[in-house]
Structure formats: C-alpha cells, structure tokens
Design a protein around this motif. Structure first.
Motif, PDB file in Angstrom:
ATOM      1  N   ARG A   1       0.859  -1.187   0.000  1.00 22.73           N
ATOM      2  CA  ARG A   1       0.000   0.000   0.000  1.00 22.73           C
ATOM      3  C   ARG A   1       0.896   1.239   0.000  1.00 22.73           C
ATOM      4  O   ARG A   1       1.823   1.329   0.805  1.00 22.73           O
ATOM      5  N   ARG A   2       0.633   2.167  -0.901  1.00 22.99           N
ATOM      6  CA  ARG A   2       1.346   3.439  -0.890  1.00 22.99           C
ATOM      7  C   ARG A   2       0.507   4.466  -0.152  1.00 22.99           C
ATOM      8  O   ARG A   2      -0.640   4.727  -0.506  1.00 22.99           O
ATOM      9  N   GLU A   3       1.077   5.053   0.885  1.00 24.63           N
ATOM     10  CA  GLU A   3       0.428   6.125   1.638  1.00 24.63           C
ATOM     11  C   GLU A   3       1.310   7.368   1.499  1.00 24.63           C
ATOM     12  O   GLU A   3       2.283   7.525   2.226  1.00 24.63           O
ATOM     13  N   GLY A   4       0.978   8.227   0.541  1.00 25.59           N
ATOM     14  CA  GLY A   4       1.830   9.374   0.269  1.00 25.59           C
ATOM     15  C   GLY A   4       3.173   8.906  -0.249  1.00 25.59           C
ATOM     16  O   GLY A   4       3.252   8.180  -1.239  1.00 25.59           O
ATOM     17  N   ARG A   5       4.234   9.275   0.455  1.00 24.53           N
ATOM     18  CA  ARG A   5       5.577   8.848   0.060  1.00 24.53           C
ATOM     19  C   ARG A   5       6.035   7.595   0.791  1.00 24.53           C
ATOM     20  O   ARG A   5       7.155   7.125   0.563  1.00 24.53           O
ATOM     21  N   LYS A   6       5.183   7.063   1.638  1.00 27.00           N
ATOM     22  CA  LYS A   6       5.551   5.889   2.415  1.00 27.00           C
ATOM     23  C   LYS A   6       4.895   4.634   1.846  1.00 27.00           C
ATOM     24  O   LYS A   6       3.829   4.685   1.249  1.00 27.00           O
ATOM     25  N   LEU A   7       5.577   3.508   2.065  1.00 25.89           N
ATOM     26  CA  LEU A   7       5.025   2.217   1.698  1.00 25.89           C
ATOM     27  C   LEU A   7       4.694   1.423   2.957  1.00 25.89           C
ATOM     28  O   LEU A   7       5.441   1.452   3.942  1.00 25.89           O
ATOM     29  N   LEU A   8       3.579   0.729   2.906  1.00 26.95           N
ATOM     30  CA  LEU A   8       3.231  -0.276   3.895  1.00 26.95           C
ATOM     31  C   LEU A   8       3.235  -1.604   3.152  1.00 26.95           C
ATOM     32  O   LEU A   8       2.718  -1.689   2.036  1.00 26.95           O
ATOM     33  N   ALA A   9       3.809  -2.630   3.753  1.00 24.36           N
ATOM     34  CA  ALA A   9       3.899  -3.903   3.029  1.00 24.36           C
ATOM     35  C   ALA A   9       3.880  -5.072   3.988  1.00 24.36           C
ATOM     36  O   ALA A   9       4.401  -5.005   5.113  1.00 24.36           O
ATOM     37  N   GLY A  10       3.278  -6.164   3.529  1.00 27.03           N
ATOM     38  CA  GLY A  10       3.253  -7.396   4.309  1.00 27.03           C
ATOM     39  C   GLY A  10       3.290  -8.598   3.389  1.00 27.03           C
ATOM     40  O   GLY A  10       2.729  -8.568   2.286  1.00 27.03           O
ATOM     41  N   ARG A  11       3.971  -9.646   3.851  1.00 20.48           N
ATOM     42  CA  ARG A  11       4.041 -10.864   3.056  1.00 20.48           C
ATOM     43  C   ARG A  11       2.747 -11.668   3.224  1.00 20.48           C
ATOM     44  O   ARG A  11       2.267 -11.864   4.357  1.00 20.48           O
ATOM     45  N   ILE A  12       2.206 -12.146   2.137  1.00 17.42           N
ATOM     46  CA  ILE A  12       0.953 -12.896   2.152  1.00 17.42           C
ATOM     47  C   ILE A  12       1.226 -14.300   2.681  1.00 17.42           C
ATOM     48  O   ILE A  12       2.008 -15.053   2.097  1.00 17.42           O
ATOM     49  N   VAL A  13       0.565 -14.662   3.789  1.00 20.04           N
ATOM     50  CA  VAL A  13       0.843 -15.949   4.424  1.00 20.04           C
ATOM     51  C   VAL A  13      -0.392 -16.838   4.553  1.00 20.04           C
ATOM     52  O   VAL A  13      -0.274 -18.013   4.906  1.00 20.04           O
ATOM     53  N   GLU A  14      -1.583 -16.297   4.258  1.00 16.90           N
ATOM     54  CA  GLU A  14      -2.809 -17.091   4.379  1.00 16.90           C
ATOM     55  C   GLU A  14      -3.886 -16.514   3.472  1.00 16.90           C
ATOM     56  O   GLU A  14      -4.159 -15.309   3.511  1.00 16.90           O
ATOM     57  N   VAL A  15      -4.486 -17.367   2.645  1.00 17.07           N
ATOM     58  CA  VAL A  15      -5.539 -16.946   1.721  1.00 17.07           C
ATOM     59  C   VAL A  15      -6.584 -18.051   1.616  1.00 17.07           C
ATOM     60  O   VAL A  15      -6.354 -19.193   2.016  1.00 17.07           O
ATOM     61  N   GLU A  16      -7.737 -17.695   1.041  1.00 14.95           N
ATOM     62  CA  GLU A  16      -8.769 -18.678   0.725  1.00 14.95           C
ATOM     63  C   GLU A  16      -9.264 -18.461  -0.694  1.00 14.95           C
ATOM     64  O   GLU A  16      -9.428 -17.321  -1.136  1.00 14.95           O
ATOM     65  N   ALA A  17      -9.511 -19.547  -1.402  1.00 18.49           N
ATOM     66  CA  ALA A  17     -10.037 -19.474  -2.765  1.00 18.49           C
ATOM     67  C   ALA A  17     -11.559 -19.569  -2.746  1.00 18.49           C
ATOM     68  O   ALA A  17     -12.141 -20.355  -1.995  1.00 18.49           O
ATOM     69  N   TYR A  18     -12.199 -18.757  -3.604  1.00 25.05           N
ATOM     70  CA  TYR A  18     -13.646 -18.809  -3.805  1.00 25.05           C
ATOM     71  C   TYR A  18     -13.901 -18.964  -5.301  1.00 25.05           C
ATOM     72  O   TYR A  18     -13.373 -18.205  -6.110  1.00 25.05           O
ATOM     73  N   LEU A  19     -14.710 -19.981  -5.655  1.00 25.25           N
ATOM     74  CA  LEU A  19     -14.746 -20.484  -7.027  1.00 25.25           C
ATOM     75  C   LEU A  19     -15.880 -19.948  -7.882  1.00 25.25           C
ATOM     76  O   LEU A  19     -16.117 -20.447  -8.975  1.00 25.25           O
ATOM     77  N   GLY A  20     -16.578 -18.935  -7.425  1.00 22.54           N
ATOM     78  CA  GLY A  20     -17.617 -18.335  -8.259  1.00 22.54           C
ATOM     79  C   GLY A  20     -18.959 -18.998  -8.114  1.00 22.54           C
ATOM     80  O   GLY A  20     -19.325 -19.494  -7.040  1.00 22.54           O
ATOM     81  N   ASP A  21     -19.728 -19.042  -9.204  1.00 25.89           N
ATOM     82  CA  ASP A  21     -21.112 -19.502  -9.102  1.00 25.89           C
ATOM     83  C   ASP A  21     -21.226 -20.999  -8.837  1.00 25.89           C
ATOM     84  O   ASP A  21     -22.311 -21.502  -8.555  1.00 25.89           O
ATOM     85  N   ASP A  22     -20.109 -21.737  -8.895  1.00 25.47           N
ATOM     86  CA  ASP A  22     -20.139 -23.155  -8.549  1.00 25.47           C
ATOM     87  C   ASP A  22     -19.796 -23.398  -7.076  1.00 25.47           C
ATOM     88  O   ASP A  22     -19.758 -24.547  -6.635  1.00 25.47           O
ATOM     89  N   ASP A  23     -19.559 -22.322  -6.355  1.00 26.58           N
ATOM     90  CA  ASP A  23     -19.134 -22.412  -4.962  1.00 26.58           C
ATOM     91  C   ASP A  23     -20.201 -21.772  -4.079  1.00 26.58           C
ATOM     92  O   ASP A  23     -20.350 -20.555  -4.054  1.00 26.58           O
ATOM     93  N   PRO A  24     -20.984 -22.568  -3.341  1.00 20.35           N
ATOM     94  CA  PRO A  24     -22.080 -22.017  -2.526  1.00 20.35           C
ATOM     95  C   PRO A  24     -21.630 -20.992  -1.488  1.00 20.35           C
ATOM     96  O   PRO A  24     -22.440 -20.165  -1.050  1.00 20.35           O
ATOM     97  N   ALA A  25     -20.359 -21.031  -1.084  1.00 17.44           N
ATOM     98  CA  ALA A  25     -19.861 -20.094  -0.076  1.00 17.44           C
ATOM     99  C   ALA A  25     -19.395 -18.782  -0.686  1.00 17.44           C
ATOM    100  O   ALA A  25     -19.116 -17.823   0.042  1.00 17.44           O
ATOM    101  N   ALA A  26     -19.312 -18.720  -2.002  1.00 19.04           N
ATOM    102  CA  ALA A  26     -18.807 -17.517  -2.677  1.00 19.04           C
ATOM    103  C   ALA A  26     -19.900 -16.464  -2.810  1.00 19.04           C
ATOM    104  O   ALA A  26     -21.076 -16.789  -3.005  1.00 19.04           O
TER     105      ALA A  26
END
Length: 221
Positions: free
Chosen positions: A47-72
């Motif tokens: 994320r750029r906030e003015g002249r500063k950067l905020l950053a984090g390494r992605i360590v956990e995600v979930e996939a959602y599969l669209g109209d074939d996925d009842p939880a999406a």
C-alpha cells in the motif's frame, strides 16, 4: 524508491524493497483461484500512503470459485455489490462484514467468469508503526494484532470499500498492488476454509507452514 537493492530484516523475514515497485501482471490472476491462491503465498501486498510504503508478506488466503461455490459471494449471481468478481482479473473486491470490518479480495479468472481470493493474513514487513496506528494498537506489543486475520490486515492498510473496491492491483498507477520479491515458501499447507457453513469441507484455504501470523488452524484438515 531507491534503485539500490535494500534488504530489511523483520521477525526473521527479509524483503528486497527494490523489487516491490512492479505489480504482478494481469495474466497472473486470469487463472483458477486455487492456483492463484497457492502462488500468492509469499508475495508482498503493498500500500502506498503518500511517500511511504506499507507492506506485508501474504501468508494465508482462501479461494472462492464463483457460481459453482455455494460459499462464494458470486454464487447468487452478479449484483452491484459483487460485480468486481465478474469483471477483469486483478481487481480488488472489498466488502464490509459483521458490521465492523472490511475484507480484501482479488478477482480471478477471465473477464465475465466469477472467482476470487480472500486475503486472511500478512506477515508485516514495512510500515509497522503506521499499521499499529491504523489498528489502534501498540507497535511494541503483539505484532499478530496488526495483520493476522482479514479484518485486521484490511484496517492496518487503511482499506475500505469506498477507497479500494474495484481498484486495479496490476496498475503501476495504483496505490495498492501485489509484488514478487523472489521469496518462496518452504511448505504450503491446505485446509478447509474458516467461518463458512456452505461447502465447508472443501480444501480451499492455503497458508505458509509455520508462519506465526496465520490467523487460524495451522495444520491440514
């Protein structure tokens, strides 16, 4: 950004800051959300906030599969709320949940086909003081309170639906993007998703094994 390669070590991780200014290309996201999810682990959300950067390494995600996925969100069809998921890949989908926090997702699959990835946790790398201020917690306290959990990471990076929904995270003009600094996880764990009651047994949650910022169970289910 300084053209000289800079390496910052925080909590046992390091990030090459000179590699953070190039967003992942759109073709990266134009794939099955399950593939995108696994490949996002270890990448850096910036994320750029003015002249500063905020950053984090992605360590956990979930996939959602669209109209074939009842939880999406896309399972009910295209609406004003979820339209980003049906659009071009590589755009942010931000929604408000439980009346108290935002969740950040990125659209996947070719234009017109719904799919996405929910970001659940980051390992904070740059701008922790700003993240702590945004979260209303002490920067000298428990760092997991900064970005462990979808609501926490969204707040730490100042995400809102008004500000970020529909943003092109593949654009060099965006203030929100995902970069590849060359880091590769040693081991990826797959589990069922958290907090869903439909399609609850699908193994669509992906995390970096052993990372302390993972927000839920850390072993395969």
């Amino acid at each position: 950004m300084d053209s000289t390669s800079q390496v910052t070590r925080l909590k046992g991780t390091k990030v090459q800051q000179d590699k953070l200014d190039q967003p992942l290309p759109r073709k990266f996201y134009a794939r099955d959300p399950r593939e995108v999810s696994r490949d996002l682990l270890g990448k850096v959300l910036v994320r750029r906030e003015g002249r500063k950067l905020l950053a984090g390494r992605i360590v956990e995600v979930e996939a959602y599969l669209g109209d074939d996925d009842p939880a999406a969100h896309a399972a009910a069809g295209k609406t004003l709320r979820n339209a980003v998921l049906f659009g071009p890949p590589g755009h942010s989908y931000v929604y408000f949940i439980y009346g108290n926090h935002y969740c950040f997702n990125v659209s996947c699959l070719p234009d017109g086909i719904a799919g996405g990835v929910l970001f659940r946790a980051l390992d904070p790398l740059i701008g922790m003081q700003e993240m702590a201020r945004a979260r209303g917690v002490s920067e000298n306290g428990n760092l997991r309170l900064l970005t462990s959990g979808p609501g926490r990471l969204a707040e730490a990076l100042g995400m809102t639906r008004e500000r970020d929904n529909g943003k092109d995270v593949t654009s060099t003009k965006s203030d929100l993007w995902i970069a590849d600094d060359g880091y590769r996880p040693a081991q990826i764990v797959t589990t069922t998703r958290i907090g869903v009651t439909k399609a609850a047994k699908l193994p669509l949650r992906y995390l970096i094994a052993g990372n302390p910022f993972v927000s839920g169970p850390r072993t395969a289910t």
